[in-house]
Design an enzyme around this catalytic site. Sequence first.
Site, PDB file in Angstrom:
ATOM      1  CD  GLU A 124      -2.857   0.869   2.559  1.00 53.77           C
ATOM      2  OE1 GLU A 124      -3.289  -0.258   2.874  1.00 53.77           O
ATOM      3  OE2 GLU A 124      -3.117   1.893   3.196  1.00 53.77           O
TER       4      GLU A 124
ATOM      5  CG  ASP B 230      -1.632   4.582   2.917  1.00 55.47           C
ATOM      6  OD1 ASP B 230      -2.371   4.109   2.069  1.00 55.47           O
ATOM      7  OD2 ASP B 230      -1.393   4.039   4.019  1.00 55.47           O
TER       8      ASP B 230
ATOM      9  CD  GLU C  46      -4.867   7.663   5.900  1.00 53.80           C
ATOM     10  OE1 GLU C  46      -5.991   7.145   5.945  1.00 53.80           O
ATOM     11  OE2 GLU C  46      -4.024   7.551   6.808  1.00 53.80           O
TER      12      GLU C  46
ATOM     13  CB  THR D 232       3.299   9.818   3.167  1.00 56.14           C
ATOM     14  OG1 THR D 232       4.502   9.992   3.930  1.00 56.14           O
ATOM     15  CG2 THR D 232       2.924  11.142   2.520  1.00 56.14           C
ATOM     16  CG  ASN D 233       2.487   4.086   6.546  1.00 52.67           C
ATOM     17  OD1 ASN D 233       3.670   3.728   6.500  1.00 52.67           O
ATOM     18  ND2 ASN D 233       1.667   3.642   7.485  1.00 52.67           N
TER      19      ASN D 233
ATOM     20  NE  ARG E 169       9.057   0.277   5.467  1.00 51.56           N
ATOM     21  CZ  ARG E 169       8.555  -0.897   5.053  1.00 51.56           C
ATOM     22  NH1 ARG E 169       7.375  -0.953   4.475  1.00 51.56           N
ATOM     23  NH2 ARG E 169       9.266  -1.997   5.208  1.00 51.56           N
ATOM     24  CD  GLU E 170       3.251   5.225  10.746  1.00 48.85           C
ATOM     25  OE1 GLU E 170       4.459   5.119  11.066  1.00 48.85           O
ATOM     26  OE2 GLU E 170       2.386   4.391  11.065  1.00 48.85           O
TER      27      GLU E 170
ATOM     28  CD1 TRP F 291      -8.314   7.411  13.919  1.00 49.57           C
ATOM     29  CD2 TRP F 291      -6.480   8.503  13.268  1.00 49.57           C
ATOM     30  NE1 TRP F 291      -8.196   7.286  12.556  1.00 49.57           N
ATOM     31  CE2 TRP F 291      -7.073   7.925  12.136  1.00 49.57           C
ATOM     32  CE3 TRP F 291      -5.290   9.238  13.112  1.00 49.57           C
ATOM     33  CZ2 TRP F 291      -6.538   8.056  10.853  1.00 49.57           C
ATOM     34  CZ3 TRP F 291      -4.755   9.367  11.835  1.00 49.57           C
ATOM     35  CH2 TRP F 291      -5.370   8.777  10.724  1.00 49.57           C
TER      36      TRP F 291
END
Length: 283
Positions: A101, A103, A105, A119-120, A129-130, A195
């Site tokens: 994936e 990402d 967001e 991002t990840n 891995r943010e 969150w």
Amino acid sequence: MASSSSSLLPCLLTLFLFMKISLATNFYQATEITWGNGRGQILNNGDLLTLSLDKTSGSGFQSKNEYLYAKIDMDIKLVPGNSAGTVTAYYLSSQGSTHDEIDFEFLGNLSGDPYTLHTNVFTQGKGNREQQFRLWFDPTVNFHKYSVVWNPQHIIFLVDDTPIRDFKNHESQGIAFPKNQPMRMYSSLWDAEDWATRGGLVKTDWSQAPFKASYQNFNENACVWSSGSSSCGSSNSQPWFNQELDTANQAAMKSVQEKYMIYNYCTDVKRFSQGLPPECSLP
Ligand SMILES: *[C@@H]1O[C@H](CO)[C@@H](O)[C@H](O)[C@H]1NC(C)=O
């Protein structure tokens, strides 16, 4: 002859202009709205897509195509005003528990407070891995272009064509890289008040609903996956397929990271007290 070719020329020019303008994929043709019971809409003959979120539901859409390597671009205008608690996700993903994936967001915020771009990268079902960024513009006023380049050597995240993150293929060092599970593009607008904003302290203000995000100019330059094989074959001459960051782009990325990165898993020694992930110590 002369008169017919001179009347043909404006026609051809118009045609080329039209072809250029219509390079972006039509949302009707390239995507489908998958959930939200009417809260996602395709408008303007397929040039515009909007997602909305209210207390009952969010909404989402996905690409019809699956890709094994791609460069995708999307222009997005995020939820304006008090968007705290809302999350606009835009990502590539394969299926299953060992999925890959990539990402983007966008975490909303109170009016006047900045969004977080999160991002990840997941490989074989494993993320963590943010990297998070502020944006250097207000992403709710105009459309901005968010792109992912996923090729055999790199996953590059770009904002308005400026690279912000480059996840390299370090398979030779034993780090998994997405390379054999086809992915689709997904996007959704949903509520994450538990969150998203200051760890759930700020709740979504439903009196502002419906919240709305808009999309245009979806481009898929891709190796399309179909019946178990990729449209690209072994050779691929599309520039993005071999894209890597040249010196100028590396400098641009470094500058963005210095100015706008607000979280980097690679420096979070508290979280990774047993040692940082291996890719963090590689060039
Ligand atoms: C919202 O804005 C505040 C103040 O600038 C900031 O500390 C916080 O990280 C922001 N939250 C999100 C989700 O971006």
